[in-house]
Write an enzyme that holds these catalytic residues in place. Structure first.
Site, PDB file in Angstrom:
ATOM      1  N   SER B 146     -53.945 -69.421 -22.181  1.00 53.07           N
ATOM      2  CA  SER B 146     -55.077 -70.285 -22.506  1.00 53.07           C
ATOM      3  C   SER B 146     -54.616 -71.716 -22.748  1.00 53.07           C
ATOM      4  O   SER B 146     -55.256 -72.661 -22.282  1.00 53.07           O
ATOM      5  CB  SER B 146     -55.848 -69.747 -23.722  1.00 53.07           C
ATOM      6  OG  SER B 146     -54.982 -69.593 -24.831  1.00 53.07           O
ATOM      7  N   ASP B 204     -46.976 -70.767 -16.904  1.00 51.65           N
ATOM      8  CA  ASP B 204     -48.411 -70.775 -17.168  1.00 51.65           C
ATOM      9  C   ASP B 204     -49.075 -71.993 -16.540  1.00 51.65           C
ATOM     10  O   ASP B 204     -50.124 -71.889 -15.909  1.00 51.65           O
ATOM     11  CB  ASP B 204     -48.666 -70.770 -18.685  1.00 51.65           C
ATOM     12  CG  ASP B 204     -48.247 -69.454 -19.318  1.00 51.65           C
ATOM     13  OD1 ASP B 204     -47.570 -68.654 -18.648  1.00 51.65           O
ATOM     14  OD2 ASP B 204     -48.598 -69.230 -20.498  1.00 51.65           O
TER      15      ASP B 204
END
Lengths: 420, 420
Positions: B146, B204
């Site tokens: 996230s 990520d």
């Protein structure tokens, strides 16, 4: 103490604790005795010519006339002490088959043919009439070596009756050391196994005879398996859980084989990991001191081995459910044993597990339809219980016991004596 | 279409699909984008000097005066197009820290410092007053990237506002190919990640920028990680299950490390098996044709990888429960993702799963307190949605949406349009 009936023989079942499936690919595996045992009571029958095999656990009761057994053929092959052959003698097998035409179940046929094969090889046409009553606390056909434990019991009894093993053998407290007599039993029990399984690995009868644990490794088909017996291995608390989910062993084995074709490098690394952990376990188990740290390591190896078996695709939701409960309740480490895809799970219990928690766990298993056996890993091999002549012993009492522990009433002076 | 606010940027989260834990030991791992995304709405603020960061998912709402930001320090390090540095510039970090003294939560501090670090590096003291409203459909702090998806959104928006990426970049339908602009976003998003995580792997932000999947491998600390982006990888149906069991990542990692000391050969074979299966998966994923057989193989590799993670001791009963249900209901293959010990499980769903069964499964997960997300694996990286000037857009509407899909009302002519 005499060598004549009545007497009882017992032998343990086994579980594979490390290396199943990898064993098919030539990796070592370890099998260990469990304290679930088969018991054989030998009593005189009503007539000198009557031989009875009574195996109430599977509903088999059969009698033969001794005089009708194929003695002529059997005697052709035996001169002096009986020697097991590489393969079953076809002539004897086919003569025995003629006596079994009225047995309509495969399991009856297997049990009876094995019994008669051992009988004509180890006894003589002059033996007295006898009744062989078999009771097993092992689930039959669940991969726990029930047939081998029966075979070892029968072989031991028949070897005693045929005077092939020395009376002194009976007196020893520890019957698990290698000696001529135990090797004789092991080798003939293997012949009994051959009658049932065709080409057994020989591990089950080795464990049932010698107890403890055995590391074995299949070599090229022409060379016999390598076996190392671990006898110092102290009994460990084991919970055996039969999920009662039927297995298809051949399918599971072929699935692993497919995996080794489809993902060769991954599979070979997994099989190498199983080999490494099995040898690791062996090194732990042969240590003279088997302390808490060693037990913890063995538990961790249970977990690792099971993970690798999941990776090989041979677990099953019923087994995972069994494992999850022991993990959640923190009672020990659980792995599948044998072929997987159902069948049995084994939990190497923690040193301290509260009774309440254990009871709770067994209740949860019961709700899932699983059978549990609190047993121990390792422990003794074949054992004998001769009776004093003045003890009157009723085979029907022996038959009717249904609990996991067979309690043998020996009359007032020995009431409640438990036999291992 | 203009480049001035209001506009929306979005970027995906990621899951590690193969190789977690082994990656710590220098083995390759694969991360893939998931269709759960973060959305950033940029709108003018009420005053030219006001910069607002509004992140309702974590309860952060903070404003700063642009004139109070450390422009003098930032400008010292930037000449022409901003270039990310190897490490964060300590001088800028400490100046920013002075503006965050009233932020009492670590997560607020991390988000705000990352935002301001990117802001002063990518925008200028002459930028207009803006409000940055962040919404994420990703569970925050669940190992699903996230923070990187937020960092990519912020970097993209600020790069647009600072005129560092070309307007043509916005028009392309496929934004996932390597080009100067996407690499610029990736590299600055990495700086944003550094503000939050210290020493992130960079995976990520790579996945959030480029989409698809990335294979990565840590080299010796002095050499950067090797990364290979797989962009042809077609989206696959994935069920993401958050067990909400809190993880202790460091503890799990150190447990694996203990295992490699205690059982070196076994562990090294397990890590090799994980490497082999990860490379196997890579070879499947880069194929131009991704047929049913390929999807089946990928599912099987999920199962194998999970088994190996169990062997490494990083699963958890909550994860096993999740996996058991998908096995029992035969909807696909499940593995843990990331550190394990709780956290998330991912199920690569079968090509055909009946709605009723899916509903039933999600209900069972709900009863266990798990959160489920039906998402897809692979898919697009960063995306932009510029608005026509005549569209009036209310940030509060954007904020209040709570469903997994943020539906953005663009007025009558575009009502119900869904943004990826």
């Amino acid at each position: 103490m005499t060598l004549s009936p009545p007497f009882i023989v017992s032998a343990p079942g086994k579980v594979i604790i490390f290396g199943e499936h990898a064993a098919v690919f030539g990796k070592p595996a370890i099998a260990a005795a469990v304290s679930l045992r088969t018991y054989l009571l030998v009593t005189p029958s009503d007539s000198k010519d009557e031989i009875i095999l009574d195996f109430p656990d599977i509903g088999l009761y059969q009698s033969w006339k001794s005089s009708e057994l194929p003695w002529d053929v059997a005697e052709k092959y035996q001169q002096g002490k009986p020697q097991p052959t590489d393969e079953l003698v076809p002539e004897i097998v086919s003569e025995i088959a003629k006596l079994l035409t009225d047995l309509d179940k495969t399991i009856f046929y297997a049990a009876a043919s094995s019994f008669l094969y051992l009988y004509v090889n180890l006894c003589s046409r002059h033996s007295e009439g006898l009744r062989f009553t078999v009771r097993s606390t092992l689930p039959i056909g669940a991969g726990l070596g029930s047939s081998a434990s029966i075979s070892v019991c029968l072989t031991s009894a028949l070897s005693l009756l045929g005077n092939h093993i020395k009376p002194a053998f009976l007196k020893k407290d520890d019957l698990t050391s290698d000696n001529e007599d135990s090797l004789f039993i092991d080798s003939w029990a293997y012949m009994g196994e051959k009658c049932i399984h065709g080409n057994p690995s020989g591990i089950d009868n080795a464990v049932a005879t010698h107890g403890g644990a055995v590391m074995f490794q299949r070599m090229q088909s022409s060379i016999p398996s390598v076996r190392t017996t671990m006898r110092n291995f102290p009994p460990l608390k084991l919970l055996l859980t039969n999920t009662r989910q039927p297995r298809r062993t051949a399918e599971l084995v072929s699935n692993v084989s497919r995996l080794t074709n489809e993902f060769p490098k991954t599979s070979s690394n997994i099989l190498d990991a199983i080999e490494a952990l099995t040898r690791e376990a062996y090194n732990i188990m042969i240590r003279p001191f088997f302390d808490e740290a060693a037990r913890n390591r063995l538990r961790e190896l249970f977990q690792i081995n099971h993970g690798l078996l999941i990776a090989l695709g041979v677990s099953h939701p019923t087994l995972e459910r069994a494992r999850m409960l022991t993990d959640e309740m923190n009672v020990g480490k659980t792995k599948l044993t044998g072929a997987g895809g159902g069948g049995c799970a084994i939990t190497l219990l923690n040193d301290q597990v509260e009774d309440e928690i254990m009871k709770n766990l067994k209740l949860k298993y019961e709700e899932l339809g699983y059978e549990t056996y609190e047993t121990s890993l390792g422990g003794k091999g074949v054992g004998f219980l001769p009776f004093n002549n003045d003890v009157s012993f009723n085979p029907e009492n022996f038959k009717q016991k249904t609990s996991n522990e067979i309690e043998i009433s020996l009359g007032a002076q020995n009431d409640g004596w438990k036999f291992w």
